[in-house]
Structure formats: C-alpha cells, structure tokens
Design a protein around this motif. Sequence first.
Motif, short mmCIF file in Angstrom:
data_model
loop_
_atom_site.label_atom_id
_atom_site.label_comp_id
_atom_site.label_asym_id
_atom_site.label_seq_id
_atom_site.Cartn_x
_atom_site.Cartn_y
_atom_site.Cartn_z
N LEU A 1 48.67 25.89 0.43
CA LEU A 1 48.55 25.16 -0.83
C LEU A 1 47.69 25.92 -1.84
CD1 LEU A 1 48.13 21.56 0.60
CD2 LEU A 1 50.09 22.40 -0.73
N ILE A 2 46.64 26.56 -1.35
CA ILE A 2 45.76 27.34 -2.23
C ILE A 2 46.48 28.60 -2.70
CG2 ILE A 2 43.61 28.65 -2.35
CD1 ILE A 2 42.49 26.51 -0.29
N ASN A 3 47.09 29.33 -1.77
CA ASN A 3 47.82 30.54 -2.15
C ASN A 3 48.98 30.25 -3.08
OD1 ASN A 3 46.34 32.59 -0.91
ND2 ASN A 3 47.39 32.35 1.04
N GLY A 4 49.61 29.09 -2.90
CA GLY A 4 50.76 28.71 -3.72
C GLY A 4 50.38 28.13 -5.07
N GLY A 5 49.09 27.98 -5.34
CA GLY A 5 48.65 27.47 -6.62
C GLY A 5 48.65 25.96 -6.74
N VAL A 6 49.05 25.25 -5.68
CA VAL A 6 49.01 23.79 -5.71
C VAL A 6 47.57 23.31 -5.78
CG1 VAL A 6 49.61 21.70 -4.41
CG2 VAL A 6 51.20 23.63 -4.46
N LEU A 7 46.68 24.03 -5.09
CA LEU A 7 45.24 23.76 -5.14
C LEU A 7 44.55 24.99 -5.73
CD1 LEU A 7 44.68 22.12 -1.62
CD2 LEU A 7 44.63 20.98 -3.84
N PRO A 8 44.46 25.08 -7.05
CA PRO A 8 43.81 26.26 -7.65
C PRO A 8 42.31 26.25 -7.43
CG PRO A 8 44.48 24.70 -9.35
CD PRO A 8 44.97 24.15 -8.04
N VAL A 9 41.70 27.41 -7.65
CA VAL A 9 40.24 27.53 -7.55
C VAL A 9 39.62 26.47 -8.45
CG1 VAL A 9 38.26 29.02 -8.04
CG2 VAL A 9 40.30 29.97 -6.94
N GLY A 10 38.63 25.75 -7.92
CA GLY A 10 37.97 24.68 -8.64
C GLY A 10 38.49 23.30 -8.29
N SER A 11 39.61 23.24 -7.58
CA SER A 11 40.17 21.94 -7.19
C SER A 11 39.26 21.26 -6.18
CB SER A 11 41.55 22.11 -6.54
OG SER A 11 42.47 22.62 -7.44
N ARG A 12 39.08 19.98 -6.38
CA ARG A 12 38.27 19.18 -5.47
C ARG A 12 39.17 18.61 -4.38
NH1 ARG A 12 34.66 13.96 -7.01
NH2 ARG A 12 33.69 13.74 -4.97
N LEU A 13 38.76 18.78 -3.13
CA LEU A 13 39.51 18.25 -1.99
C LEU A 13 38.98 16.87 -1.62
CD1 LEU A 13 40.30 21.25 -1.89
CD2 LEU A 13 40.26 21.08 0.57
N PRO A 14 39.80 16.11 -0.90
CA PRO A 14 39.32 14.81 -0.43
C PRO A 14 38.15 15.00 0.53
CG PRO A 14 41.68 15.06 -0.05
CD PRO A 14 41.16 16.38 -0.49
N THR A 15 37.35 13.96 0.69
CA THR A 15 36.28 14.03 1.68
C THR A 15 36.90 14.18 3.07
OG1 THR A 15 36.24 11.65 2.06
CG2 THR A 15 34.80 12.52 0.29
N ILE A 16 36.10 14.62 4.01
CA ILE A 16 36.58 14.77 5.38
C ILE A 16 37.10 13.43 5.88
CG2 ILE A 16 35.81 15.15 7.75
CD1 ILE A 16 33.97 17.38 6.58
N ARG A 17 36.32 12.38 5.66
CA ARG A 17 36.73 11.05 6.15
C ARG A 17 38.03 10.59 5.51
NH1 ARG A 17 31.15 7.54 6.28
NH2 ARG A 17 30.12 8.80 7.87
N GLN A 18 38.16 10.83 4.20
CA GLN A 18 39.37 10.38 3.50
C GLN A 18 40.60 11.12 4.00
OE1 GLN A 18 39.79 7.79 1.15
NE2 GLN A 18 41.86 8.20 1.84
N LEU A 19 40.52 12.45 4.10
CA LEU A 19 41.67 13.23 4.57
C LEU A 19 42.00 12.87 6.01
CD1 LEU A 19 43.84 15.27 3.90
CD2 LEU A 19 42.24 17.09 4.53
N ALA A 20 40.98 12.70 6.84
CA ALA A 20 41.22 12.31 8.23
C ALA A 20 41.95 10.97 8.28
CB ALA A 20 39.91 12.24 9.00
N ALA A 21 41.51 10.01 7.49
CA ALA A 21 42.16 8.69 7.46
C ALA A 21 43.60 8.81 6.97
CB ALA A 21 41.37 7.73 6.58
N ASP A 22 43.81 9.60 5.91
CA ASP A 22 45.15 9.77 5.36
C ASP A 22 46.10 10.40 6.38
OD1 ASP A 22 44.22 8.75 2.96
OD2 ASP A 22 44.16 10.71 1.94
N LEU A 23 45.58 11.30 7.20
CA LEU A 23 46.42 12.01 8.18
C LEU A 23 46.44 11.35 9.55
CD1 LEU A 23 45.39 15.69 7.31
CD2 LEU A 23 47.46 14.46 6.60
N GLY A 24 45.60 10.35 9.75
CA GLY A 24 45.52 9.69 11.06
C GLY A 24 44.86 10.57 12.10
N LEU A 25 43.88 11.37 11.67
CA LEU A 25 43.18 12.29 12.57
C LEU A 25 41.72 11.89 12.68
CD1 LEU A 25 44.51 15.70 11.17
CD2 LEU A 25 45.25 14.54 13.27
N ALA A 26 41.06 12.44 13.68
CA ALA A 26 39.61 12.25 13.81
C ALA A 26 38.92 13.08 12.71
CB ALA A 26 39.14 12.71 15.18
N ALA A 27 37.80 12.57 12.22
CA ALA A 27 37.06 13.28 11.18
C ALA A 27 36.65 14.68 11.64
CB ALA A 27 35.84 12.47 10.76
N GLY A 28 36.32 14.83 12.92
CA GLY A 28 35.93 16.13 13.45
C GLY A 28 37.03 17.17 13.35
#
Length: 122
Positions: free
Chosen positions: A27-54
């Motif tokens: 996503l970063i190399n493809g420009g979908v997430l350019p430099v400066g883009s803010r990512l979701p928190t670990i907890r939020q992305l984990a919840a969205d993906l159904g994964l453990a925060a670790g």
Amino acid sequence: MTAPRIVVDVENGVPPWRQVRDQLVRLINGGVLPVGSRLPTIRQLAADLGLAAGTVARAYRELETSGVLTTGRRQGTVVAALPSHAPEPLSAAAAEFVAIARSLGASEGEALNAVRAHYLGE
C-alpha cells in the motif's frame, strides 16, 4: 479512522503479522498510503481485521525498525518513508512456501512440481 484495505487469510500458512506487514508495504509503495499518512491504532486495526493486538503490533514494529513507520504520542503511527529494505513480496512468499514444504517433508522436486502445477493452472 478507517483501516487500509488489508485482508488476512489465517489458513494460507503465512503468519498474519507478515501478511499485515507485506500488505502495508504494498500500500505504501503503491501510493495508497503516501508518506505522512496516519495509520489506525494497533487496537483499531486489530479489531478491524479480527486479530490479536500483538499481531498488528509486530507488523508495525517490523516497519518501524526499518524506518518505514514512526509512532508518536500525538500523531500516532505515520508513514515515514518508502520501504527501501523491506523484503520483496515474491521472495517473502517463496521463503514461506519453502518453509511449509519442508515442514510437510516435500522434496525440492515435489515442491517445484506443485508450484508449476498451480502456476500453469493444472
């Protein structure tokens, strides 16, 4: 904040943290997430993906170690740079396949034949 388009397949043999990391690199190399883009928190992305925060934390940590992401209290996790030393996705996939093939006791020839069969759609 909505999560980037990441899909984790827990049955494909590739560790989920690596799938997250590799997809973020794409996503970063493809420009979908350019430099400066803010990512979701670990907890939020984990919840969205159904994964453990670790699991997500490990993916973020790997990218922070290579300088691709930075994390600060106020700004959260942000894309800091384009991946320069991140493993090439095909090479990473090949390494995972070899590890799985070896764990199944497959010979080199059997593993190569399996790849050829799938590559050719047989």
